[in-house]
Scaffold this motif. Structure first.
Motif, PDB file in Angstrom:
ATOM      1  N   ALA A 120      -4.588  -5.378  -3.142  1.00 27.49           N
ATOM      2  CA  ALA A 120      -3.342  -5.556  -2.387  1.00 27.49           C
ATOM      3  C   ALA A 120      -3.464  -4.901  -1.009  1.00 27.49           C
ATOM      4  O   ALA A 120      -3.976  -3.798  -0.872  1.00 27.49           O
ATOM      5  CB  ALA A 120      -2.169  -4.939  -3.146  1.00 27.49           C
ATOM      6  N   GLU A 121      -3.015  -5.607   0.024  1.00 26.88           N
ATOM      7  CA  GLU A 121      -3.046  -5.101   1.374  1.00 26.88           C
ATOM      8  C   GLU A 121      -1.932  -4.063   1.553  1.00 26.88           C
ATOM      9  O   GLU A 121      -0.846  -4.201   0.981  1.00 26.88           O
ATOM     10  CB  GLU A 121      -2.847  -6.231   2.382  1.00 26.88           C
ATOM     11  CG  GLU A 121      -3.984  -7.229   2.438  1.00 26.88           C
ATOM     12  CD  GLU A 121      -5.238  -6.624   3.035  1.00 26.88           C
ATOM     13  OE1 GLU A 121      -5.105  -5.743   3.914  1.00 26.88           O
ATOM     14  OE2 GLU A 121      -6.332  -6.994   2.611  1.00 26.88           O
ATOM     15  N   PRO A 122      -2.200  -3.013   2.315  1.00 28.65           N
ATOM     16  CA  PRO A 122      -1.133  -2.032   2.570  1.00 28.65           C
ATOM     17  C   PRO A 122       0.005  -2.677   3.362  1.00 28.65           C
ATOM     18  O   PRO A 122      -0.214  -3.614   4.135  1.00 28.65           O
ATOM     19  CB  PRO A 122      -1.838  -0.951   3.390  1.00 28.65           C
ATOM     20  CG  PRO A 122      -3.012  -1.646   4.012  1.00 28.65           C
ATOM     21  CD  PRO A 122      -3.450  -2.676   3.003  1.00 28.65           C
ATOM     22  N   THR A 123       1.217  -2.176   3.152  1.00 25.68           N
ATOM     23  CA  THR A 123       2.370  -2.717   3.871  1.00 25.68           C
ATOM     24  C   THR A 123       2.237  -2.424   5.354  1.00 25.68           C
ATOM     25  O   THR A 123       2.001  -1.284   5.743  1.00 25.68           O
ATOM     26  CB  THR A 123       3.666  -2.080   3.347  1.00 25.68           C
ATOM     27  OG1 THR A 123       3.754  -2.291   1.938  1.00 25.68           O
ATOM     28  CG2 THR A 123       4.888  -2.676   4.046  1.00 25.68           C
ATOM     29  N   PRO A 124       2.375  -3.452   6.221  1.00 19.98           N
ATOM     30  CA  PRO A 124       2.282  -3.210   7.671  1.00 19.98           C
ATOM     31  C   PRO A 124       3.313  -2.189   8.121  1.00 19.98           C
ATOM     32  O   PRO A 124       4.413  -2.098   7.554  1.00 19.98           O
ATOM     33  CB  PRO A 124       2.551  -4.596   8.278  1.00 19.98           C
ATOM     34  CG  PRO A 124       2.204  -5.560   7.193  1.00 19.98           C
ATOM     35  CD  PRO A 124       2.576  -4.873   5.911  1.00 19.98           C
TER      36      PRO A 124
END
Length: 321
Positions: free
Chosen positions: A6-10
């Protein structure tokens, strides 16, 4: 077990999520209308905000953007905040043009920050003195708001008051063809900003504080809606006359009736139906002075005789002291 990809939250999304409840709190369409009296936004949208009270709101915003854009000038070449300093966003010149249109050429003499506005300005000045994140937080809160809900404010002002450019030019960003594309680019740069996690959390907290200060300023303005029988243009003209043609008399008034016998200089900053406001310089500090009229006033022609009375009584009091 599959790895977590999962990509970190911008960063921009984190700010938006953290500030959403504050944003909703300022939105007149959110919440139970019965819980509060109509404020500035409510009245602008329903058409009941007078052009005089709209002007007073505009005037308070002048001080906020003056502080933000002073910070922008300092951080233009900063490696952290610099990418978020855009000439296209600058609003101060547009506000000045609007106030000149709304109040006449003497507009600067007729505006003074409310205590809530001054607290907002002081915070901006303090936090942007040496921290790029302070500029990022306050610029993000104001400018992205202007490109979003602010566009609806501009449309309402044009509809309510018949403005065609001047009067609502604050809401027109000449160098931005597509607010949506610009906001996308701005958020992309915000996501890429080089801040430690501790500083990112600090920026988020500062954005929340910016919302709180803005809310306090709007509440103070809302409490004054419809309370001043004198238009901002009249206030500016009389204050300018007192401060340029009768500066010595203004000082006497503050020394006498104003109770500031040690004042070295003074200026009139405003008035309403119940009294006049001044700032006296005492020992290098600006001291607010409020002098109540002998009776409530509602017409411009009543102001001069009352000021003459106050000056005459002040001069006599000083001579007999």
């Amino acid at each position: 077990m599959p790895a977590d990809t999962a990509e970190p939250t911008p960063f921009s999304a984190r700010i938006r999520e953290a500030s959403w409840s504050r944003h909703q709190g300022l939105d007149p369409s959110a919440g139970d209308e019965a819980e509060r009296a109509p404020g500035v936004f409510d009245r602008l949208f329903d058409g009941s905000l007078s052009v005089d009270d709209y002007t007073r709101w505009h005037a308070q915003q002048y001080f906020v953007y003056e502080a933000i854009e002073a910070a922008a000038a300092r951080f233009g070449d900063d490696p952290v905040a610099g990418p978020l300093v855009y000439d296209e966003l600058a609003r101060l010149a547009a506000i000045e043009a609007d106030l000149k249109f709304l109040m006449g050429p003497k507009w600067r003499s007729g505006i003074v920050p409310l205590p809530a506005t001054q607290a907002y300005v002081d915070r901006i000045t303090e936090v942007t003195s040496d921290w790029p994140g302070g500029y990022i937080a306050h610029a993000y809160t104001r400018y992205l708001g202007d490109l979003s809900g602010g566009q609806a404010f501009g449309k309402a002002a044009k509809r309510n008051y018949g403005f065609n450019g001047e009067g609502a030019s604050f809401y027109t960003f000449e160098g931005i063809a597509s607010p949506k594309k610009f906001k996308d680019e701005y958020r992309s740069r915000l996501d890429a900003v080089e801040l430690t996690e501790a500083d990112r959390l600090r920026v988020i907290d500062e954005v929340l504080l910016a919302y709180d200060h803005n809310g306090a300023m709007l509440a103070a303005l809302g409490a004054q809606i419809g309370t001043n029988p004198f238009s901002p243009k009249v206030v500016a003209a009389i204050c300018h006359h007192m401060n340029t043609d009768h500066a010595a008399d203004t000082l006497v008034i503050c020394q006498g009736e104003g109770g500031q016998a040690e004042a070295e200089s003074a200026r009139m900053t405003g008035f309403d139906g119940t009294g006049a406001d001044f700032l006296a310089s005492v020992g290098g500090e600006a001291v607010p002075v409020r002098i109540t009229w002998a009776a409530p006033l509602s017409e411009r022609a009543e102001v001069r005789p009352e000021i003459v009375r106050i000056f005459t009584e002040s001069k006599a009091a000083l001579e007999n002291a």
